[in-house]
Design a protein around this motif. Structure first.
Motif, PDB file in Angstrom:
ATOM      1  N   PRO A 131       0.861  -1.042   0.041  1.00 50.78           N
ATOM      2  CA  PRO A 131      -0.123  -0.020  -0.051  1.00 50.78           C
ATOM      3  C   PRO A 131       0.947   1.481   0.035  1.00 50.78           C
ATOM      4  O   PRO A 131       0.480   2.243  -0.448  1.00 50.78           O
ATOM      5  N   ASP A 132       2.115   1.263   0.456  1.00 53.43           N
ATOM      6  CA  ASP A 132       2.800   2.484   0.799  1.00 53.43           C
ATOM      7  C   ASP A 132       3.121   3.395  -0.371  1.00 53.43           C
ATOM      8  O   ASP A 132       3.056   4.524  -0.340  1.00 53.43           O
ATOM      9  N   ASP A 133       3.087   2.695  -1.676  1.00 55.39           N
ATOM     10  CA  ASP A 133       3.406   3.369  -2.751  1.00 55.39           C
ATOM     11  C   ASP A 133       2.178   4.155  -3.581  1.00 55.39           C
ATOM     12  O   ASP A 133       2.593   4.970  -4.476  1.00 55.39           O
ATOM     13  N   TYR A 134       1.189   4.076  -2.713  1.00 56.02           N
ATOM     14  CA  TYR A 134      -0.176   4.413  -3.561  1.00 56.02           C
ATOM     15  C   TYR A 134      -0.806   5.509  -2.828  1.00 56.02           C
ATOM     16  O   TYR A 134      -1.867   5.894  -3.462  1.00 56.02           O
ATOM     17  N   PHE A 135      -0.461   5.732  -1.673  1.00 52.17           N
ATOM     18  CA  PHE A 135      -1.319   6.808  -0.939  1.00 52.17           C
ATOM     19  C   PHE A 135      -0.652   8.155  -0.672  1.00 52.17           C
ATOM     20  O   PHE A 135       0.533   7.954   0.137  1.00 52.17           O
ATOM     21  N   LEU A 136      -1.395   9.349  -0.703  1.00 56.26           N
ATOM     22  CA  LEU A 136      -0.573  10.571  -0.476  1.00 56.26           C
ATOM     23  C   LEU A 136      -0.435  10.645   1.216  1.00 56.26           C
ATOM     24  O   LEU A 136       0.697  11.185   1.434  1.00 56.26           O
ATOM     25  N   SER A 137      -1.169  10.091   1.994  1.00 57.16           N
ATOM     26  CA  SER A 137      -1.037  10.171   3.513  1.00 57.16           C
ATOM     27  C   SER A 137       0.257   9.648   3.631  1.00 57.16           C
ATOM     28  O   SER A 137       1.165  10.227   4.519  1.00 57.16           O
ATOM     29  N   LEU A 139       2.949   9.661   1.828  1.00 59.31           N
ATOM     30  CA  LEU A 139       4.103  10.872   1.488  1.00 59.31           C
ATOM     31  C   LEU A 139       4.166  11.784   2.390  1.00 59.31           C
ATOM     32  O   LEU A 139       5.130  12.325   2.732  1.00 59.31           O
ATOM     33  N   LEU A 140       2.942  12.144   3.019  1.00 57.45           N
ATOM     34  CA  LEU A 140       2.942  13.328   4.010  1.00 57.45           C
ATOM     35  C   LEU A 140       3.701  12.967   5.111  1.00 57.45           C
ATOM     36  O   LEU A 140       4.605  13.659   5.665  1.00 57.45           O
ATOM     37  N   VAL A 141       3.513  11.552   5.635  1.00 58.14           N
ATOM     38  CA  VAL A 141       4.525  11.125   6.800  1.00 58.14           C
ATOM     39  C   VAL A 141       5.865  11.113   6.255  1.00 58.14           C
ATOM     40  O   VAL A 141       6.775  11.400   7.286  1.00 58.14           O
ATOM     41  N   ALA A 490       2.349  16.222  -2.865  1.00 54.83           N
ATOM     42  CA  ALA A 490       2.868  16.653  -1.642  1.00 54.83           C
ATOM     43  C   ALA A 490       3.472  17.893  -1.431  1.00 54.83           C
ATOM     44  O   ALA A 490       3.532  18.476  -0.418  1.00 54.83           O
ATOM     45  N   LEU A 491       3.721  18.577  -2.857  1.00 55.32           N
ATOM     46  CA  LEU A 491       4.350  19.957  -2.511  1.00 55.32           C
ATOM     47  C   LEU A 491       3.295  21.139  -2.149  1.00 55.32           C
ATOM     48  O   LEU A 491       3.559  22.123  -1.786  1.00 55.32           O
ATOM     49  N   ASN A 492       1.880  20.591  -1.948  1.00 57.02           N
ATOM     50  CA  ASN A 492       1.009  21.664  -1.532  1.00 57.02           C
ATOM     51  C   ASN A 492       0.651  21.409   0.100  1.00 57.02           C
ATOM     52  O   ASN A 492      -0.306  22.147   0.547  1.00 57.02           O
ATOM     53  N   PHE A 493       1.759  20.786   0.808  1.00 55.58           N
ATOM     54  CA  PHE A 493       1.663  20.598   2.272  1.00 55.58           C
ATOM     55  C   PHE A 493       2.858  21.121   2.805  1.00 55.58           C
ATOM     56  O   PHE A 493       3.790  21.118   2.135  1.00 55.58           O
TER      57      PHE A 493
END
Ligand SMILES: Cc1cc2nc3c(=O)[nH]c(=O)nc-3n(C[C@H](O)[C@H](O)[C@H](O)COP(=O)(O)OP(=O)(O)OC[C@H]3O[C@@H](n4cnc5c(N)ncnc54)[C@H](O)[C@@H]3O)c2cc1C
Length: 506
Positions: A131-137, A139-141, A490-493
Motif C-alpha cells: 500500500p505504501d506507494d499508492y497513498f498521499l498520506s 508521502l505526507l508522513v 505533496a508539494l501543496n502541504f
C-alpha cells in the motif's frame, strides 16, 4: 421513563475523556430543552490518563462543537496523524513494514491502481502491491508534512490527532462547564434501583443521594452502574484478542515530527510510538498469558534505549470485550465502562463518540421504549464487533512465529467471526473484496482501502511468478508516474512541526 420529553436530569458518573465527551455531545443535543447535566467525579479515583491517538472522527467531534484546532490542539500538545505504520508484523520478504493510511481525495485516483495491482498479485503476477506507494498520506508522513492542503490544492486529506490524554480531559472539562454542564467532586459508593430496576439514585461517601432520570456510566473499567449495579452481561473478546495489559513510558522528542503512529510487533504483543509536540508517548500492549509485567517493561526499555530506569513506567490492566447492552434500563454506558478493544487502531474515543452520537439520535426521536433500546444496542454492538474483527485480522494475517504468543494467535481460528471468515475467504480466492464488504455492510466500520492496506501490507499473497517483460515494464512505468504524481501533490502541504508551532499563540 418511556419518553425523552420526560427527561429533566442526567447524571454522568465519571470525569474522564468519556464523561466529558458525553457531557459535550448531550449538552449540544439537549441545548434549550432545559435538561440538567451533572458530571460526578471521584476525588480519589483518577482517570486512566492514557489514550493518545485518534481516528479522523475526532475532527468531526470538534467541528460539530465549533471548537477550532488552533484552540484545542496547542492546549493538548496535539499533533496531526495521517495513519499508522505497522513495523515487523510480517516476516514475508518485502513486507517488513506497511502503512495504514487515512484517506485523502487523491485516493480516488490512486486507490484503483493499488487495488488492480493487488488483484494481479493475488493472481500470482509479481507486481508491487504494497500500500505504501499508492497513498498521499504515506508521502505526507515520509516528508513530515501536516495534512492540511494549501488553498490552491483542490484535494483535501482526512486526518486524526495525537494528544496528551490528561490535557484533553482538562480541556473538555473546561469547555463543558462553559456550556452549562454542572460538576461535583464526590465518590459514588453505590446505586439504588426502583421497582422496575431503573437506577433511582447514586449514593456518595458523604451520605448524599443524587437522583436523575437518566444515568451515563463513564466510571471507567470499574463500570459502577452498568456492571456493579445492573449486572449487565459482559461479552469477552479474549478468545481472539489475547492482550490484556500495557506498560507506558514517555521519551524525549526532538527534530521533525512525522504525522503518524508507529506500531511495532514485539515478542508478546506490540508497541506504540506516538509523537506529541513535547514528547513521544510509548507503550507495549501484551498478553499476561505469555509474559509478565517485568519482562514487558524490560523489553520495552530495550526497544527505547531507556535501560537506566530514570523515567518510571506505568503499568495498566485492560478488560477486552463489551457489555451485551450499552443502554440498560435508564443507564447508558460510555467509554471503558461499556467495553474496550486494545488500542491498535486507536478506536476507543471513536467508539465513545459513536455511542453518544447514536444515543443522541434516539433522544431526538424521543423513544425510550424497550424496542428502541434493543435497536440501539444492536447498532452499538455492530460497531464494537466490526472494529474487533479489523483488529483481529492483524493477528491472523501476521506471519510471525518467533514465540508461542504469535503462533497461538495465528492458529486459534475458532473464535473468528463468520464475517471475518467471509473476508478472508474472499481474499484468498482473489475475489472482489469491495463487493464482500458491501454485501456484509462493513464499510461503515472500516473502508475498503483499509482492508486492502491490511491484507496486502501483511503480504497475504500466493507465491508470485515473475512478471512477463511487458508486464514488468508497464508496471515500472506506472509506478514511476504514480510516485511523481504523489510527489507533486505533496508539494501543496507544509512542514508539520512548523504548522504546529504557528498554531501556538494564534
Ligand atoms: C493502554 C491503553 C491505551 C489506550 N490508547 C488509546 C488510544 O490510542 N486512543 C483512544 O482513543 N483510546 C485509547 N485508550 C482508551 C482511552 O484511554 C479511554 O477510552 C479514555 O481515556 C476514556 O476513559 P474513561 O473516561 O472511560 O475512563 P477513565 O479515564 O478511567 O475515567 C473514569 C472516571 O470515573 C471516575 N470514577 C471512577 N469511580 C468513581 C466513583 N466511585 N465515584 C465517582 N467517580 C468515579 C474517575 O474519577 C474518572 O473521572 C487506551 C486505553 C489503554 C488502557
Amino acid at each position: 421513563m418511556k419518553n425523552a420529553s420526560e427527561l429533566k436530569d442526567i447524571v454522568i458518573v465519571g470525569g474522564g475523556s468519556a464523561g466529558w465527551m458525553s457531557a459535550m455531545i448531550l449538552a449540544d443535543t439537549l441545548a434549550a430543552k432545559g435538561v440538567t447535566i451533572t458530571v460526578l467525579e471521584s476525588p480519589t479515583v483518577g482517570v486512566i490518563g492514557v489514550g493518545e491517538g485518534s481516528t479522523p472522527a475526532l475532527k468531526r467531534f470538534f467541528d460539530s462543537l465549533n471548537i477550532a484546532e488552533s484552540e484545542w490542539m496547542p492546549q493538548c500538545n496535539a499533533t496531526f496523524k495521517s495513519g499508522i505504520t505497522f513495523d515487523g508484523w510480517s516476516t514475508k520478504p518485502g513486507f517488513g513494514k506497511y502503512f495504514h493510511q487515512f484517506s485523502t481525495m487523491v485516493d480516488k485516483l490512486t486507490q484503483p491502481v493499488f487495488i488492480s495491482n493487488v488483484h494481479a498479485r493475488l493472481q500470482g503476477v509479481d507486481v508491487d502491491a504494497r500500500p505504501d506507494d499508492y497513498f498521499l498520506s504515506r508521502l505526507l508522513v515520509e516528508n513530515k508534512l501536516a495534512p492540511l492542503a494549501g488553498e490552491s490544492f483542490p484535494f483535501t486529506a482526512t486526518y486524526g490527532y495525537h494528544f496528551d490524554a490528561a490535557l484533553l480531559g482538562k480541556f473538555l472539562h473546561k469547555k463543558a462547564l462553559e456550556r452549562g454542564v454542572r460538576y461535583r467532586v464526590c465518590h459514588v459508593t453505590r446505586a439504588t434501583q426502583d421497582a422496575d430496576g431503573n437506577i433511582a439514585a447514586v449514593h456518595t461517601s458523604d451520605g448524599e443521594a443524587v437522583a436523575a432520570d437518566l444515568f451515563i456510566d463513564c466510571s471507567g473499567f470499574s463500570a459502577l452502574l452498568i456492571d456493579k449495579t445492573l449486572k449487565t452481561p459482559f461479552v469477552s473478546y479474549s478468545d481472539v484478542l489475547f492482550n490484556d495489559a500495557a506498560v507506558a513510558l514517555p521519551t524525549p522528542l526532538e527534530g521533525p515530527i512525522a504525522p503518524q503512529t508507529v506500531s511495532t510487533a514485539m515478542k508478546y504483543g506490540w508497541a506504540w510510538q506516538i509523537p506529541l509536540t513535547n514528547r513521544y508517548g510509548n507503550g507495549y500492549v501484551y498478553s499476561t498469558r505469555y509474559c509478565d509485567a517485568d519482562q514487558a517493561e524490560t523489553e520495552l526499555r530495550h526497544k527505547l534505549g531507556q535501560l537506566d530506569g530514570s523515567t518510571p513506567a506505568r503499568h495498566l490492566k485492560m478488560k477486552i470485550g463489551r457489555v451485551a447492552q450499552h443502554w440498560n434500563k435508564n443507564c447508558v454506558a460510555v467509554g471503558l465502562s461499556q467495553g474496550f478493544l486494545e488500542p491498535l487502531e486507536a478506536t476507543a474515543l471513536y467508539l465513545t463518540q459513536m455511542t453518544v452520537a447514536i444515543f443522541a439520535l434516539f433522544l431526538d426521536k424521543g423513544d425510550f421504549s424497550e424496542p428502541a433500546r434493543h435497536a440501539y444496542n444492536q447498532e452499538v454492538n455492530g460497531f464494537f464487533d466490526g472494529h474487533r474483527d479489523y483488529i483481529v485480522a492483524h493477528f491472523k494475517t501476521s506471519s510471525r512465529a518467533d514465540t508461542a504468543y504469535w503462533r497461538d494467535n495465528a492458529s486459534e481460528l475458532d473464535g473468528m467471526s463468520d464475517s471475518l471468515k467471509g473476508i478472508f475467504g474472499t481474499w484468498l480466492q482473489a475475489k472482489d473484496l469491495s463487493a464482500e464488504l458491501v454485501r456484509q455492510d462493513l464499510e461503515r466500520y472500516y473502508p475498503v482501502g483499509s482492508w486492502y492496506a491490511l491484507m496486502a501490507g501483511m503480504g497475504v499473497f500466493p507465491a508470485a511468478r515473475m512478471a512477463s517483460a511487458q508486464e514488468a515494464s508497464g508496471h515500472a512505468e506506472q509506478r514511476a508516474q504514480m510516485r511523481e504524481f504523489l510527489r507533486r501533490c505533496a508539494l501543496n502541504f507544509r512542514d508539520h512541526k512548523l504548522v504546529l508551532q504557528e498554531m501556538v499563540g494564534r
